[in-house]
Structure formats: structure tokens, C-alpha cells
Design an enzyme around this catalytic site. Sequence first.
Site, short mmCIF file in Angstrom:
data_model
loop_
_atom_site.label_atom_id
_atom_site.label_comp_id
_atom_site.label_asym_id
_atom_site.label_seq_id
_atom_site.Cartn_x
_atom_site.Cartn_y
_atom_site.Cartn_z
CD GLU A 106 1.32 -4.24 -1.13
OE1 GLU A 106 1.35 -5.18 -1.81
OE2 GLU A 106 2.24 -3.48 -0.95
NE ARG A 115 8.10 5.38 4.37
CZ ARG A 115 8.40 4.10 3.97
NH1 ARG A 115 9.25 3.75 3.07
NH2 ARG A 115 7.58 3.17 4.59
CE LYS A 153 1.98 -2.34 5.14
NZ LYS A 153 0.95 -2.55 4.21
#
Length: 564
Positions: A44, A269, A279
Site C-alpha cells: 500500500e 510476519r 506504519k
Amino acid sequence: MSDEIKNREETEGWSNFIHDFIDEDIQPGGRFAGKTVHTRFPPEPNGYLHIGHAKAICIDFGTAEKYRGVCNLRMDDTNPTKEDTEYVDAIKEDIQWLGFSWDDRFYFASDYFPKMYELAVGLIKKGLAYVCELTPEQMRENRGDLTQPAVSPYRDRPVEESLDLFARMKAGEFADGKMTLRAKIDLASGNFNMRDPVIYRINHMHHHRTGDTWCIYPMYDYAHPIEDALEGITHSLCSLEFEDHRPLYDWVIANVDLPDKPRQIEFARLGINNTVMSKRKLRQLVEGNYVSGWDDPRMPTLCGLRRRGYTPASIRNFCERIGVSKVNSTVEYGFLEHCLREDLNENAQRVMAVLDPVKLIITNYPEDLTEEFEVENNPGKPEEGTRTVLFSRELWIEREDFLEEPFKGYFRLFPGNEVRLKTTYIVRCTGCKKDEDGNVIEVYAEYDPATRGGNTPDGRKIKGTIHWVDAKTAVDAEVRLYDSLFTVPDPDAGDFLEVLNPDSLKVLTGCKVEPALAEAKPGQSFQFMRQGYFCADSVDSTPEHPVFNRSVSLKDGFKKKAGK
């Protein structure tokens, strides 16, 4: 296992559970038999990539490389709230820096907005989607629990009415949050992602690519499988938090009118101690001026790591060695440093730099004499040649390399002791000079001309060797010493801003380096002898004002810990 797969494992490394699934799928009779393995990396564009993304990049692109397939780069720009072309450019730069290529397969989710809208209309016509007027708060209140199903009074809205309202949503007739389009799946599902999830919402915000063309945007869980199917992706590899979303992924694939049916596979992850990789939190650090920017060398962003001196090889090696798992775990930051240290030990040029200088005067050395000495650039790689360093009567040495009253086991300069000046001569300390405050400002020594090259013809033992820089030709430099940004291993456990390390950056000025270092290329790495690995800062360093960032120390704490 086919002979081709066996050969691939032997020549291209160990397999993992993802590769096991792919091996099944491409076998004769498998789900993708005869097809090229096709993956994608879908970031993104609302921030900079970090080390966690590097793992995903290595898995997505690396898997395609292993199977001689292809990997697309796709920007997931379905939410215009924080997206920007700045991030798009940065993401492309980071992936290329890591050594991966998407060739001409570069896409945006927004490329497919018209098709996604068309497919949503198709779902409405099939009775599989409806326009809902519950507000976000009401939707939360009516989502039910494990014993009670969710409720929507609009679930049985006539198809024609939903088609009309959805078209008017697209035309911009309604305010943000007034209506959503929901998939009609199962309000009583034990998986809450399947309780008629929202697949479109209204957002009157300018999009960085489509401008004001759209005021409704697809949700990621709806858009992502469609994008994969349109691009012919065979294996959609994503992180473990999407495992509970997989039934929705499969539902979309099964019910929209597209020929390809990708397979989603999830992996754990990457977690690393002493850092944050949200983020949102990284953005807070930047916007709150706790760091100098996304590329601050203390940040876990790829641009920050690159500026600090991390190499693509070290990061790829790190990602490969931590492996691919279905179980979340936390890796020690020390292991990332270990991988960098291994790479730089092999490839970085050795130079001399003095970070806390004090003058050394060799009192019996001729004042008008300057000698040249040849020094290997990398002792482990003779092919990298040598360079010339100058030696004269006055030198700069580290302040800690002299003690007037030494402690036990101290083998450097103190009155009466001999040390080897790297590559040049043996010198014996004769004393020092202090200022009014008692600080040493000059150290004195005498050299032995018979020991040129650091040799001892008489066989005497010299226990200490110190580095130096010629005072006549030394260049002043700024050196930045970086440490962990946080004082605790798990800053996510509480308010991460309260555990910021006040000593995460120390700036040293007036450091003395070899003159050739003034011409260091941006990002060029060196081993400062006895100090650590450093690189020329890619932003602030100039020939007139060289700036070097410490990438990693020489001491490998992780290696010692692993050995124990």
C-alpha cells in the site's frame, strides 16, 4: 517429487512449506499443472517499506525466481487517505535496491476500479450483495457475538433498489459513511470476516491517480482477490493475519465472473526486538520529529537501513536464514547486525580513522620527513590492491589509546611501554602534555627506525597495535554513532514514545580520517580499523564535510550468544 523439483532444490536451496504447496500444485494433475508460477507483491503506497516488507519481498519475488516464474509489483491504492506518489517511487527504488525486478509487470489496484465496480454490480444482480445504510457504529452494535448472529435490516433489500442506490453512491449523491455495499454471505458465521463484510464504502477524497473520478472505493478483501485473478496470479502469498480472511478471498474468487482462480497461502510476519514496524507508529516518529525522516538511519525502513550502511546482500541473507514459518516469532536485532557484519567483513575496504583524536608526536622522527607505506585495502581479498598512506612526525591517535596510569591488561600507550603503529614502526611512549584542566593534549613517543613495517628484528614481543592518521594530511569528518531507537526489547508493549532512547544518536565532530575518505561515494562502506563498519552518509556527506554513519560495531554479540 519430480526430477525437475528435486534438481531445483539441490541447486537453489532448501524448500519451505510454501514451496511444498507449490510443488503439489504444479505436479501433473495439480491445480496449476502446466502453468507458470506467478506471484505478486502488493504494497500500500501510504508509507515507506521496512524490514518486515523485505521478508515479504524476498518470499514473493524469491519464490518466483526459484520456480522460474514471474512476480508482479502492484500498488494497493484502494484507500486514498494516506497514499502518495512519493511512496510509490520509494517502494520501487527499495525493491530494485534489493535486487529484484518486475520487468513490465507494474500495476495499480486503481487500474481495475471500473472492472471491480462491474463485478460488484454482478454480485448485486446475483443476490450476493446489497446496499446497507447502517452507520459504522450501528454495524459494530449489530455484529453479534459467538452465540448471536449479526443483524442488518437491509439484507433483503430488493436487487433493483440496491442497484439504483449503488449507482447513486458512485455518482456522489451520498455523504461519507451514509451507505456501504455489503457481500451477502452468512450473518451467523463463526468467522466474523464472513458476516456480510463491507466491500465498498463512500470516500469523497482526491485519489493520487484517479483524481475525483471515484468517490466509492473497494475494500481490500474484495479488491485483492480480483486483482490477483485479473493478473493471472497462481499463488497469492501474504502474511498470517490474512489467514482468517482466506474464506472471504475464496468466496470472492468463486462468485465473481473471472476465469483464473488464485490460491492464497499465508506465512508469519517478521518481528524484530527493539523496534516497531507499524506504519502508523513509524509515521508518528517522522511527523513528531522524533527522527529526521523516513530515511533516518535508526528507522527499520529500507531507506533508513540503506542510509545506515546495510547492503542488499545482508538483508536478503537475513530474510533467507530466518526462514518461512506459519508461527509468529521475534528475531533478535543482533542477528540482522550479524548478517550485515558478515557481508561487510568480506567486502568493506579497511581504512584508518580516529574518532576521539589526541596528537601523538614522535620526538626523534625528522621534522621534514614524510614516508609512504602501502596498506592492503582488504586483507582477505588481495585482488582489491593496496593504497598509499603517509606517515610523519605528528599523528592523530585515539584518546583511549593512551593512559598515564594504565590498568592491568592495558597494552597500549603509557610511559615506558612500546606499541606497534599499524603497518609502520614500533614506538615507545615517553610522556604527555596536559592543559590547565589536566586533560591530555599531546602524547610523546620515540620510534625505532629498525622496526619499519612493524617488524621486530630482535624478536621482542609487542602486545599492542594501534591505528593512527597522519596529522599533516588528515581530513576532518563528522561521525554519527547510532544505537537502538528504544530502550526496551518490546516497545509495542506500551507507549512506544515513552521508551525512546535519548542516546540513540551521538554526533562526533573533529574526527580525523584518511584524506581519500573525503572522496567517498554516497553509501560507500568501510571498516574503520578497530572501530566498526561505517558508510558515507548519502544525504549530508560532501568532500568539504565528510559524514560517516556507523553501520554496525566490530563486536558480534549475537555470534557469541549463539556460541554459548
